[in-house]
Design an enzyme around this catalytic site. Structure first.
Site, short mmCIF file in Angstrom:
data_model
loop_
_atom_site.label_atom_id
_atom_site.label_comp_id
_atom_site.label_asym_id
_atom_site.label_seq_id
_atom_site.Cartn_x
_atom_site.Cartn_y
_atom_site.Cartn_z
CG HIS A 188 13.80 54.91 32.67
ND1 HIS A 188 13.10 54.03 33.10
CD2 HIS A 188 13.77 55.93 33.69
CE1 HIS A 188 12.41 54.38 34.33
NE2 HIS A 188 12.77 55.49 34.57
CG MET A 235 8.12 59.66 38.65
SD MET A 235 9.95 60.38 38.33
CE MET A 235 10.19 60.15 36.52
N GLY A 272 12.19 62.53 40.89
CA GLY A 272 11.96 63.92 40.76
C GLY A 272 13.13 64.52 40.02
CB SER A 301 17.05 58.19 32.55
OG SER A 301 16.05 59.13 32.67
CG ASP A 314 14.72 55.14 37.85
OD1 ASP A 314 15.94 55.93 37.73
OD2 ASP A 314 13.58 55.68 37.72
CG ASP A 339 12.88 59.28 34.24
OD1 ASP A 339 12.29 58.31 34.82
OD2 ASP A 339 14.09 59.45 34.10
CG MET A 384 9.45 63.93 36.55
SD MET A 384 10.90 64.76 37.15
CE MET A 384 12.20 63.24 36.90
CG MET A 420 11.56 55.34 42.61
SD MET A 420 12.19 55.56 40.97
CE MET A 420 13.24 57.09 41.17
CG HIS A 464 9.56 56.15 36.24
ND1 HIS A 464 10.61 56.54 36.79
CD2 HIS A 464 8.63 56.04 37.15
CE1 HIS A 464 10.50 56.77 38.16
NE2 HIS A 464 9.22 56.49 38.42
N GLY A 480 20.57 57.07 40.63
CA GLY A 480 21.89 57.07 41.23
C GLY A 480 22.62 55.91 40.84
C1 DX5 Z 1 14.28 60.22 39.04
C2 DX5 Z 1 14.09 59.29 37.55
C3 DX5 Z 1 15.49 58.65 37.06
C4 DX5 Z 1 16.61 59.44 36.82
C5 DX5 Z 1 17.72 58.45 36.86
O1 DX5 Z 1 13.27 60.83 39.33
O2 DX5 Z 1 12.99 58.58 37.83
O3 DX5 Z 1 15.02 57.82 36.16
O4 DX5 Z 1 16.26 60.04 35.63
O5 DX5 Z 1 18.66 59.61 36.90
P1 DX5 Z 1 20.14 59.47 37.42
O6 DX5 Z 1 20.80 58.00 37.01
O7 DX5 Z 1 20.98 60.40 37.12
O8 DX5 Z 1 19.82 59.16 38.90
ZN ZN Z 2 12.84 57.02 36.12
#
Ligand code: DX5
Ligand code: ZN
Length: 216
Positions: free
Chosen positions: A31, A66, A142, A6, A175, A33, A35, A137, A64, A177
């Site tokens: 990836h 959000m 976020g 990501s 996705d 993200d 938001m 998720m 992705h 952690g």
């Molecule tokens: C969270 C994102 C993830 C995030 C993953 O809202 O959708 O894609 O960037 O980051 P890590 O791997 O650090 O949890």
């Molecule tokens: Zn993501």
């Protein structure tokens, strides 16, 4: 295993270099993200960042969203160079899901439907045959850098059983952690693709961290 680092965790002051490192790595997708500060309590980036990504990236862009009202923006993300566009099931009314997926598909772009940790996986079942991928998720959407929620593994197992039972080609992506410790468990449970932000970009070597996930 498909690995999708990501770029949310990348150094945006050196985005081109970070993408170059991913180009040179064993990563499969990048990836992306997005938001909006409404669907999630954080704002990341949008269309202006798609431009340099599309120019530099030699790996498919796995977008992705959000955001609320994905129906307003999915086509623009397709036009901006997305290879896959995903949005959250819980962000839209249930009778709108299929129409929004059609907008993406009509652009020749792959579709993905996502759920946050508090959304039961059963909600995805009616859509398993009409999406290319589901995204589970394993943290609340976020923020990067959150702790993996272990219950996500059971969700993956449940979806894998259902996808196999119906003989569908639908992929399962996870996705949040994700690291070399839980990657093996996710593979075992039936995940096809892993997103990783901090475990890749905060590692001493991006390349080695990606290989560790791939081989976990
Ligand atoms: C969270 C994102 C993830 C995030 C993953 O809202 O959708 O894609 O960037 O980051 P890590 O791997 O650090 O949890
Ligand atoms: Zn993501």
């Amino acid at each position: 295993m498909i690995i999708a680092p990501s770029i949310l965790s990348a150094d945006f002051g050196h985005l081109a270099d970070e993408v170059e490192a991913l180009n040179a790595s064993a990563a499969d997708w990048i990836h992306v993200d997005v938001m909006d500060g409404v669907f999630v309590p954080n704002i990341s980036f949008g269309f202006p960042v798609m431009e340099p990504l599309r120019k530099c990236a030699r790996k498919p862009l796995d977008v992705h969203l959000m955001i609320t009202h994905p129906e307003k923006y999915v086509e623009r993300f397709c036009d901006a160079g997305a290879w896959s566009v995903g949005f959250h099931l819980e962000a839209v009314a249930s009778d709108e899901v299929s129409d929004i997926l059609s907008l993406i598909r009509a652009k020749g772009v792959r579709t993905c439907l996502t759920i946050n940790p508090d959304i039961p996986a059963e909600g995805l079942l009616p859509h398993l045959a009409e999406v290319d991928m589901v995204l589970v998720m394993s943290v609340f959407a976020g923020f990067g850098g959150q702790k993996f929620i272990p219950e996500s593994i059971e969700k993956v197992r449940f979806l894998r059983q259902e996808i196999n039972r119906r003989g569908l080609p639908t992929l399962i992506e996870v996705d949040g952690g994700v690291n070399a410790q839980n990657a093996g468990l996710l593979r075992e449970a039936g995940a096809d693709a892993l997103v990783a932000g901090s475990s890749v970009f905060k590692a001493p070597s991006i390349q080695d961290a990606i290989l560790a996930l791939k081989n976990a």
